[in-house]
Design a protein around this motif. Sequence first.
Motif, PDB file in Angstrom:
ATOM      1  N   GLU A 110      -1.547  -6.310   1.671  1.00 18.95           N
ATOM      2  CA  GLU A 110      -1.891  -6.155   2.810  1.00 18.95           C
ATOM      3  C   GLU A 110      -1.689  -7.070   3.320  1.00 18.95           C
ATOM      4  OE1 GLU A 110      -4.515  -1.889   1.780  1.00 18.95           O
ATOM      5  OE2 GLU A 110      -5.503  -3.350   2.050  1.00 18.95           O
ATOM      6  N   LYS A 115      -0.417  -3.865   6.366  1.00 23.14           N
ATOM      7  CA  LYS A 115      -0.287  -3.049   6.311  1.00 23.14           C
ATOM      8  C   LYS A 115      -1.066  -1.941   5.722  1.00 23.14           C
ATOM      9  CE  LYS A 115       4.913  -2.120   7.950  1.00 23.14           C
ATOM     10  NZ  LYS A 115       6.041  -2.062   8.141  1.00 23.14           N
ATOM     11  N   THR A 116      -1.231  -0.234   5.232  1.00 23.04           N
ATOM     12  CA  THR A 116      -2.560  -0.352   4.690  1.00 23.04           C
ATOM     13  C   THR A 116      -0.915   0.154   2.768  1.00 23.04           C
ATOM     14  OG1 THR A 116      -3.725   0.825   5.299  1.00 23.04           O
ATOM     15  CG2 THR A 116      -3.585   1.912   3.332  1.00 23.04           C
ATOM     16  N   LYS A 117      -1.411  -0.845   2.107  1.00 27.53           N
ATOM     17  CA  LYS A 117      -1.057  -0.048   0.834  1.00 27.53           C
ATOM     18  C   LYS A 117      -1.676  -0.061  -0.420  1.00 27.53           C
ATOM     19  CE  LYS A 117       3.212  -3.919   2.066  1.00 27.53           C
ATOM     20  NZ  LYS A 117       4.053  -4.483   1.494  1.00 27.53           N
ATOM     21  N   ASN A 243      -2.649   7.736   3.168  1.00 24.12           N
ATOM     22  CA  ASN A 243      -2.562   6.682   4.206  1.00 24.12           C
ATOM     23  C   ASN A 243      -2.160   7.615   5.546  1.00 24.12           C
ATOM     24  OD1 ASN A 243      -2.336   4.616   2.789  1.00 24.12           O
ATOM     25  ND2 ASN A 243      -0.431   4.192   2.761  1.00 24.12           N
ATOM     26  N   ARG A 244      -1.803   8.351   5.118  1.00 29.39           N
ATOM     27  CA  ARG A 244      -1.579   9.342   6.732  1.00 29.39           C
ATOM     28  C   ARG A 244      -3.007  10.132   7.603  1.00 29.39           C
ATOM     29  NH1 ARG A 244       4.400  12.125   6.802  1.00 29.39           N
ATOM     30  NH2 ARG A 244       5.554   9.412   7.429  1.00 29.39           N
ATOM     31  N   ASP A 247      -5.712   7.522   8.608  1.00 29.57           N
ATOM     32  CA  ASP A 247      -5.320   6.943   9.851  1.00 29.57           C
ATOM     33  C   ASP A 247      -5.861   7.867  10.685  1.00 29.57           C
ATOM     34  OD1 ASP A 247      -4.263   4.443   8.626  1.00 29.57           O
ATOM     35  OD2 ASP A 247      -2.257   5.030   8.519  1.00 29.57           O
ATOM     36  N   SER A 298     -10.041  -1.214  -1.035  1.00 33.12           N
ATOM     37  CA  SER A 298      -9.316  -1.668   0.321  1.00 33.12           C
ATOM     38  C   SER A 298     -10.709  -2.251   0.874  1.00 33.12           C
ATOM     39  CB  SER A 298      -8.486  -0.688   0.915  1.00 33.12           C
ATOM     40  OG  SER A 298      -7.827  -1.106   2.438  1.00 33.12           O
TER      41      SER A 298
END
Length: 365
Positions: A110, A115-117, A243-244, A247, A298
Motif C-alpha cells: 500500500e 493504493k488500498t490493497k 474497496n469500493r 471508499d 490497514s
Amino acid sequence: MFFMLGLCFGSWSSRVATIKDELSLSDGVLGSTLFAMSAGLVLSLPAAGWAIAKLGSRVIGVAAIIANAVLLALIPFAMDAYQLAILLFVFGFSYSAVNVSNNTQASLSEVISGKTKLPFFHGIWGLAGFVGAGIGTLMIGQDIALPLHFGVISFIALISALACWRFLHDKPSLEQSGKAFAIPDKSLINYGLITFCSMACEGIMYDWSVVYFQDVVSPERKFVGLGFTVFMGAMTIGRLALNRFVDRFGIRRTLQWSGILTLIGMAMTVLHPSLLSSIVGFCLVGFGIGAVIPLVASAAAKSSTMAPSSAIASVLTIGFLGLLIGPPLIGFLSDAFGLRYAFLLCVLMAFGIIYRASKISDQSP
C-alpha cells in the motif's frame, strides 16, 4: 502467502468434526483443545511484531508458513486430546507469525503503490479458505483419510512458500519505522475491541460451524461441510468487493453494516436451524465478518506512534483474545445449554461490533 495461509487454515477447520469423532471428544474437551490453539495465536503476536521489526517480514513470514504447513501434516497423528492440544498450540503460534508478516507485506504494498490493497489480499486468504473448505467437504464425502488430506495440502504450501521468497518485499527502512513496543493509543484500542468481537465470532465459525451443521442442522452427510464452505465463500466475495464500498461509505459505516449482517445471519440460523436458513445465515455472517480484519489492519498500519508490524500486532493481540475466548466458550456453553443456543454468543459479539464502530471518528482511515 495469503493463499497458502488460508488454505492450511481452511483445511484444518473443515475437518474439525472428523478429528472430534476420531478422538471421541466431547464438546467441552474439544473446546479445551481449541483453547490451546487460541493461546498460541495470542501469545505469538507480540513476539511476531518484535521479530518482524528486527528481522523483516519476509524472513519471519516464510519460516513461519513452512512451520505451519509441517504442523498441519502432523495433526492427524495426535493420539489423544493432550497431543492434539500441543500441536494446535504450536500451529496457532506459527499461524499468527505468518498473519502479521503477511499484513506487514500488504501494508508495504500500500505504501509503495499508494493504493488500498489489504482487502484484496484478505480476499485471497478468504478464497483459499473457501478452496480449503471445499476440498475438505469433498474429502469428508469421499471418506478420505486425514493424513492423506493434510499431507497433500502441507506439501503444496511448502513448495509455494519457497517459491514466494524472491518476490516478497525486503524494505527494512519502512518496516523498522516507529517503536517496536509502545502502548496503543485510544484509536488502536477501539479497533482492537472491534477486532475482539469479530474474531470471537470468526473463530467460532472456523472451529464450530461444521460441528453445528452436523449436530444441530443435521443434514445428509455430504452437506455437513456446506455451511462452512458458504461462510468462507461469502467472506471472500465480500473482501474482494470491499474497496469500493469503503471508499463510498467510509470505515465507520462499513463496520456498522458488518455487525448488522452478522447479527441477522446468526439470528436466522439459531432461531430456525433448517438447512436453507442456516446456509443463508452463514452466508450473511461471512459477508459481515469478512470486512473487519482488513479494515482494522490497514488502519493500524498507518499508526504514527508504532512500527507497522507492531501496530498491527497490538490490534490483533486484543482481537485474538476473542479468538482465545470464543471457541472454547462455545464448548462450555454447549455442554450447559446445547450447541444451538451457545451460538447466541455470536449475536452478542455482533452487537459489540456495531457499538464500537460508532466510536470511530469520520476522519479515521
